[in-house]
Scaffold this active site. Structure first.
Site, PDB file in Angstrom:
ATOM      1  N   ASP A  90      11.230 -32.285   6.336  1.00 39.93           N
ATOM      2  CA  ASP A  90      12.146 -33.276   5.806  1.00 39.93           C
ATOM      3  C   ASP A  90      11.411 -34.622   5.862  1.00 39.93           C
ATOM      4  OD1 ASP A  90      14.456 -34.346   4.938  1.00 39.93           O
ATOM      5  OD2 ASP A  90      15.687 -33.676   6.607  1.00 39.93           O
ATOM      6  N   GLN A 186      19.229 -37.463  -6.063  1.00 40.34           N
ATOM      7  CA  GLN A 186      20.429 -38.047  -5.475  1.00 40.34           C
ATOM      8  C   GLN A 186      21.433 -38.324  -6.601  1.00 40.34           C
ATOM      9  OE1 GLN A 186      21.305 -38.375  -2.391  1.00 40.34           O
ATOM     10  NE2 GLN A 186      19.383 -37.905  -1.347  1.00 40.34           N
ATOM     11  N   CYS A 306      23.147  -7.576  19.385  1.00 41.77           N
ATOM     12  CA  CYS A 306      24.115  -6.518  19.084  1.00 41.77           C
ATOM     13  C   CYS A 306      23.594  -5.137  19.488  1.00 41.77           C
ATOM     14  CB  CYS A 306      24.480  -6.537  17.606  1.00 41.77           C
ATOM     15  SG  CYS A 306      25.503  -7.957  17.173  1.00 41.77           S
ATOM     16  N   HIS A 332      21.946 -13.745  17.194  1.00 42.90           N
ATOM     17  CA  HIS A 332      22.816 -13.041  16.255  1.00 42.90           C
ATOM     18  C   HIS A 332      23.089 -13.887  15.007  1.00 42.90           C
ATOM     19  CE1 HIS A 332      26.095 -10.701  14.541  1.00 42.90           C
ATOM     20  NE2 HIS A 332      26.698 -11.869  14.365  1.00 42.90           N
TER      21      HIS A 332
HETATM   22 ZN   LIG Z   1      24.020  -9.132  15.832  1.00 43.21          ZN
END
Ligand SMILES: [Zn+2]
Length: 385
Positions: A90, A186, A306, A332
């Protein structure tokens, strides 16, 4: 540098491949945000394992800490943080205009006080490009003026003019070897200004184009409108990047509007609030209903968390402030975003994106709604992640 491989027949969605000095990137792509030379709570091995192909770094923050002397001595940001794949930086414009205490906007940049210690600094097109050259990012962004939501038409017009002038200046600066430079459009939600800015920026000729001035606190319909007002003026043969967006459902809808690249702090930020993304929407893992729920966050999810831990265990970790809890939610959530983009790419390759989009949106409870109920609504792009 960009191969447009396929265009969807039911929308403006595109399948592409972007080539950079540190590797190729299949698009549409999600870029985890590593503002301060770290994707919060995740290490490079985890990022690679979940399929990350490019991350974000930030010019403003890195130029203040650790500072350019250290990054130069380290041999650039890739080596400093041990990240082998592409990095997009950026330009710092967004942070200067949102974080710092501005002293004076001048013809060639902005004089401001550091948000950290109040020291007087100056950042403009020349300085921003020089920092991004030292960082050695694969994709550098031009230094732009990003007005906040609610800026008057006159303020937006001034920001557009500055953005166009500074883009031309950035275009002339030396680059790191092989570094691509993207222009930024912009114009707020003013159709005429968006068109004027897009035509001028595209006329200068960049390697890709970003839609800026979104995710600055505007309502969702206005965000979609700004993208729709800009996209028709961007060349089909180059990548398009919507800055600082968005929720999972917004990503699907923005892909359908012809956007190829995304970055957003939501996956790691909401993780720190104890919120997890699932195909049914965002859920609070901290909630009492997970107390004795021995299923994973999402059945079938292949992420590290998970595969090993239950909602009940993660809820416990969050409640007792164990770092592992927020780390696993970050794993996750980031995995969820990356998997979503992989699913989108597969559907584009097999020409089933229209069906994928319909099904995803039908099952997904808007994140906005869930987060609002939790009192943690989506805020503008927070550079600190
Ligand atoms: Zn997961």
């Amino acid at each position: 540098m960009f191969d447009l491989l396929k265009t969807d027949s039911t929308s403006k969605a595109r399948l592409g491949r972007l080539t950079t000095p540190h590797g190729t990137i299949d698009t549409p792509v999600f870029m985890p945000v590593g503002t301060q030379a770290s994707v919060k709570a995740l290490d490079p091995r985890e990022l690679l394992e979940m399929g990350t192909r490019i991350i974000l770094g930030n010019t403003y923050h890195l130029s203040i800490r650790p500072g350019m002397d250290i990054l130069r001595a380290a041999g650039g940001l890739h080596r400093f943080m041990n990240w082998p794949l592409p990095i997009l930086t950026d330009s710092g414009g967004f942070q200067v205009f949102s974080l710092a205490k501005i002293r004076k906007i001048q013809a060639h940049g902005v004089q401001f006080r550091s948000h950290l210690d109040g020291s007087l600094l100056f950042l403009g097109p020349k300085e921003s490009m020089e920092i991004q050259r030292t960082i050695g990012s694969d994709i550098a962004m031009v230094f732009d003026d990003c007005p906040p939501h609610g800026a008057t038409p006159r303020e937006v017009r001034a920001a557009v003019e500055r953005t166009m002038r500074w883009a031309a200046e950035c275009r002339e600066q030396p680059r790191a070897p092989g570094q691509h430079v993207f222009g930024i459009v912009q114009g707020g939600s003013h159709a005429a200004l968006r068109e004027e800015c897009a035509r001028a920026i595209v006329g200068l000729g960049f390697d890709g184009y970003a839609i800026g001035g979104v995710s600055v606190g505007e309502p969702e319909p206005e965000m979609f409108l700004a993208v729709e007002q800009t996209e028709p003026f961007l060349p089909a043969g180059q990548p398009r990047y919507a800055m600082g967006l968005g929720t999972p459902a917004q990503l699907v809808e923005l892909v359908a509007r012809g956007v190829d690249m995304f970055d957003c702090v939501l996956p790691t930020r909401v993780a720190r609030n104890g919120t997890a993304f699932t195909t049914q929407g965002a859920v609070s893992i901290k909630g009492g209903f997970n107390k004795a729920d021995f299923r994973p966050i999402e059945e079938g999810c292949e992420c590290f968390a998970c595969q090993r831990f239950t909602r009940a265990y993660l809820r416990h970790l969050l409640n007792v402030n164990e770092i592992l809890g927020l780390r696993m939610l970050s794993v996750h959530n980031s995995h969820f975003y990356l998997k979503l983009m992989a699913d989108i790419r597969h559907s584009l390759a097999s020409e089933t994106f229209g069906e994928f989009r319909r099904r995803f949106i039908a099952h997904y409870v808007p994140t906005r709604k869930v987060l609002r109920e939790r009192g943690a609504g989506q805020r503008p792009r927070d550079p600190a992640g």
